[in-house]
Design an enzyme around this catalytic site. Structure first.
Site, PDB file in Angstrom:
ATOM      1  N   ASP A   1       0.815  -1.216   0.000  1.00 13.46           N
ATOM      2  CA  ASP A   1       0.000   0.000   0.000  1.00 13.46           C
ATOM      3  C   ASP A   1       0.847   1.263   0.000  1.00 13.46           C
ATOM      4  O   ASP A   1       0.488   2.266  -0.618  1.00 13.46           O
ATOM      5  CB  ASP A   1      -0.933   0.004   1.220  1.00 13.46           C
ATOM      6  CG  ASP A   1      -2.123  -0.934   1.023  1.00 13.46           C
ATOM      7  OD1 ASP A   1      -2.413  -1.286  -0.119  1.00 13.46           O
ATOM      8  OD2 ASP A   1      -2.750  -1.296   2.033  1.00 13.46           O
TER       9      ASP A   1
ATOM     10  N   ALA B   1      -7.295   2.481   6.860  1.00 18.93           N
ATOM     11  CA  ALA B   1      -5.867   2.414   7.187  1.00 18.93           C
ATOM     12  C   ALA B   1      -5.660   2.776   8.662  1.00 18.93           C
ATOM     13  O   ALA B   1      -6.304   2.214   9.539  1.00 18.93           O
ATOM     14  CB  ALA B   1      -5.085   3.329   6.249  1.00 18.93           C
TER      15      ALA B   1
END
Length: 288
Positions: free
Chosen positions: A72, A187
């Site tokens: 990511d 996140a």
């Protein structure tokens, strides 16, 4: 798609095996392929002699798509580059969670759909971040995931004031605060107790990190709001601001971080017909 840039993370794609496979698949479909490093590597790192690496800044001008290989963090880094260049990005996961990636490295055959135009494009909201010190702008950037203002590594409390359109929304003491997009809601914000928000919701999520004040709670604000964050007058320490996990900027008393919806949007290529909730369930199930 006539020309595609492949940007492998050399520390994750061992021997560049994944990017080699992707290159071969796309070339067989008649797509021009250029391989570019997404960032500078250590001088001691040995790059393969049989691969030619083009300059990313040059290839961006004539390319239709960036395919990013990594976790990511790598995808977030390249997302800003792709967005500023006005081209979409597709992520291939060679990391752990890989929440932002469209494909796993075992699904490269799906890249054949790019040549035929058999894909969709998602538009993702971004944030515009500016830090003022007195009358000067000392920092400006955009982000796809989040802005984090924290105490840093030292075990102490940072006191922050968070305002929404100039009206105080919260004053919290703790480890810091996260201002996230819906994309970034899954996140760091989620780990800090924030909600999962659909990418299409176009909201700004403000989440305190380990707040000592029980009244400090997550806020989901409209995309049209302007969020400002600064150290409170009784704060005796510095804070640190980081955008999408990048290099931290030290904030002094009187500095003000202003966060608003960006006029730019990240374009993500979608090859699979799946719901956001399918992604959430599959990714988080694998972490249990």
């Amino acid at each position: 798609m006539k020309k595609v840039i492949l940007t492998p993370n050399p520390y994750r794609d061992k021997d560049f095996d994944t990017v080699r496979q992707a290159r071969n698949i796309l070339r067989e479909c008649g797509v021009e392929v250029k391989i570019c490093l997404p960032f500078e590597v250590d001088k001691s790192f040995d790059l393969p002699k049989d691969l030619y690496f083009s300059r990313l800044d040059r290839e961006l001008q004539t390319s239709d798509l960036i395919i990013c290989f990594g976790g990511d963090g790598t995808i977030l880094h390249m997302a800003k580059t792709a967005t500023r260049a006005g081209i979409p990005i597709l992520g291939v996961n060679i990391g752990t969670l890989g929440f932002m990636a469209e494909l796993e490295n075992t699904e490269l055959d799906q890249l054949k759909r790019i040549a035929s135009g058999n894909f969709t494009i998602d538009s993702r909201m971004m944030l515009d971040v500016t830090v003022h010190r007195d009358r000067d702008i000392i920092f400006h950037d955009i982000c796809l995931n989040d802005v984090v203002i924290t105490k840093g590594a030292v075990a102490r409390i940072v006191h922050l004031n968070v305002a929404c359109d100039g009206v105080q929304a919260m004053e919290c003491g703790g480890d810091g605060v996260i201002v996230a997009t819906p994309t970034g809601s899954t996140a760091y914000s989620l780990s800090a107790g924030g909600p999962i928000v659909e990418p299409e919701a176009h909201s700004i999520i403000v989440t305190p990190i380990c707040a000592h004040d029980v009244a400090s709670r997550c806020i989901v604000a409209s995309e049209n709001r302007v969020i400002t964050v600064g150290l409170t007058k009784n704060a005796r320490r510095n804070a640190f601001l980081s955008v999408d996990g990048g290099k931290a900027l030290r904030l002094n008393m009187g500095d003000v971080a202003t966060i608003r919806k960006s006029r730019l949007q990240t374009k993500l290529i979608r090859l699979k017909d799946r719901s956001f909730y399918d992604v959430v369930n599959s990714k988080f199930k694998n972490t249990v």
